[in-house]
Design an enzyme around this catalytic site. Structure first.
Site, PDB file in Angstrom:
ATOM      1  N   GLY A 173       0.567  -4.991   1.035  1.00  0.00           N
ATOM      2  CA  GLY A 173      -0.652  -5.076   0.225  1.00  0.00           C
ATOM      3  C   GLY A 173      -0.406  -5.728  -1.126  1.00  0.00           C
ATOM      4  O   GLY A 173      -1.322  -6.303  -1.726  1.00  0.00           O
TER       5      GLY A 173
ATOM      6  N   GLU B 277       4.872  -5.004   7.247  1.00  0.00           N
ATOM      7  CA  GLU B 277       4.147  -3.929   7.935  1.00  0.00           C
ATOM      8  C   GLU B 277       4.664  -3.688   9.345  1.00  0.00           C
ATOM      9  O   GLU B 277       4.600  -2.569   9.855  1.00  0.00           O
ATOM     10  CB  GLU B 277       2.644  -4.241   7.988  1.00  0.00           C
ATOM     11  CG  GLU B 277       1.914  -4.134   6.654  1.00  0.00           C
ATOM     12  CD  GLU B 277       1.920  -5.402   5.817  1.00  0.00           C
ATOM     13  OE1 GLU B 277       2.738  -6.307   6.089  1.00  0.00           O
ATOM     14  OE2 GLU B 277       1.099  -5.510   4.893  1.00  0.00           O
TER      15      GLU B 277
ATOM     16  N   ALA C  16       0.861  -1.175   0.000  1.00  0.00           N
ATOM     17  CA  ALA C  16       0.000   0.000   0.000  1.00  0.00           C
ATOM     18  C   ALA C  16       0.902   1.231   0.000  1.00  0.00           C
ATOM     19  O   ALA C  16       2.065   1.172   0.422  1.00  0.00           O
ATOM     20  CB  ALA C  16      -0.889  -0.018   1.226  1.00  0.00           C
TER      21      ALA C  16
ATOM     22  N   GLU D  60      -0.578  -9.321  -0.489  1.00  0.00           N
ATOM     23  CA  GLU D  60      -1.996  -9.611  -0.205  1.00  0.00           C
ATOM     24  C   GLU D  60      -2.826  -9.605  -1.486  1.00  0.00           C
ATOM     25  O   GLU D  60      -3.729 -10.428  -1.665  1.00  0.00           O
ATOM     26  CB  GLU D  60      -2.520  -8.584   0.809  1.00  0.00           C
ATOM     27  CG  GLU D  60      -1.866  -8.779   2.179  1.00  0.00           C
ATOM     28  CD  GLU D  60      -2.127  -7.628   3.138  1.00  0.00           C
ATOM     29  OE1 GLU D  60      -1.967  -6.449   2.731  1.00  0.00           O
ATOM     30  OE2 GLU D  60      -2.485  -7.892   4.295  1.00  0.00           O
TER      31      GLU D  60
END
Ligand code: CO8
Length: 260
Positions: free
Chosen positions: A111, A134, A66, A114
């Site tokens: 992300g 993260e 992200a 993911e």
């Protein structure tokens, strides 16, 4: 004119989507996720497309996570109200019935890892690196990293990646069960498209049914899953493509599926 965040290309019956923020290692923000969602839905609705391949532009990353620069100043209420990127899975789960292959060509972190795990199958280049870093940013995975990764590679490895933030190379990802195949870096995307073309030659509705059944295995008990599979197996006998596939085998010729 602003650059397209997701490039969309048809290669026969394969729809190729490319995340296109190479300078930011294809970091995911709301805009790119919206563009990806729109592009996936367009291929889903296109009867000529049977299989979708998702990759990242540049040779360094599938997606490095992200967008940290976008997120850094967000408050709890900002994240909560925007449901940052979170709605994307709803689209994948409910609206994308065609198989989606993640072609991971470099970093798939946070992300990005993911997103790859939301796809039906991951094919990695030898240069791929997976991770949920993260923890280094003072947060945790928020798009399924603690859940899908644990289901894919088990608790020991998932804890290792999530708690240490270390990256896993393609060979380890394959031996751990995260990745279906590892291919050389050279012509990587073309080779993944070739695999997708092989799948796309099959009956499109049967591909969708098979995908649905494998996914059911992750959501049901074994008995429920077996029942579900049996019903769908029975249903394939209502298709012309099942008649054609079996006739072609008996007649020793290639099948000509009509996708019905
Ligand atoms: N966000 C924004 N920009 C990024 C990101 C990112 N995730 N990753 C890389 N970039 C940018 C860099 O800032 C840099 O830009 P600039 O040149 O303008 O400074 C450019 O991409 C190139 O990156 P580097 O110079 O760092 O390249 P290196 O080869 O030195 O390093 C790495 C590559 C190792 C991939 C490094 O960039 C890195 O560690 N990136 C961050 C990886 C990361 O921590 N990802 C997780 C992000 S958090 C997350 O994904 C949570 C998802 C939860 C969603 C929740 C929804 C509800």
């Amino acid at each position: 004119m602003s650059e397209q965040l997701v490039l969309s290309e048809k290669r026969g019956k394969v729809g190729l989507l490319t995340l296109n923020r190479p300078k930011a290692l294809n970091a995911l923000n709301n805009e790119i996720m919206q563009a990806l969602s729109d592009a996936l839905l367009a291929f889903e609705q296109d009867e000529g497309i049977h299989v979708i391949v998702l990759t990242g532009s540049g040779d360094k990353a599938f997606a490095a996570g992200a967008d940290i620069k976008a997120m850094q100043s967000w408050s709890y209420m900002d994240v909560y109200k925007s449901d940052y990127i979170g709605g994307f899975w709803e689209t994948m789960k409910t609206s994308i019935r065609k198989p989606v292959i993640a072609a991971v060509n470099g970093f798939a972190l946070g992300g990005g890892c993911e997103l790859a795990m939301m796809c039906d199958m991951i094919i990695a280049s030898e240069s791929a690196k997976f991770g949920q870093p993260e923890i280094k940013l003072g947060t945790i995975p928020g798009l399924g990293g603690t859940q899908r990764l644990t289901r894919a590679i088990g608790k020991a490895k998932a804890m290792d990646l999530v708690l240490t933030g270390r990256f896993m190379d393609a060979a380890e990802a394959e031996s751990s069960g995260l990745v279906a195949r590892v291919l050389p870096v050279e012509n990587f995307v073309d080779e993944v498209v070739k695999i997708a073309e092989g799948m796309a030659a099959f009956s499109s509705p049967v591909l969708m049914m098979a995908k649905q059944c494998v996914n059911a295995a992750l959501e049901t008990t074994l008995e429920q899953g077996l029942q579900y599979e049996r019903r769908v197996f029975h249903a394939t006998f209502a298709l012309e493509d099942q008649k054609e596939g079996m006739a072609a085998f008996v007649e020793k010729r290639a099948p000509n599926f009509k996708n019905m």
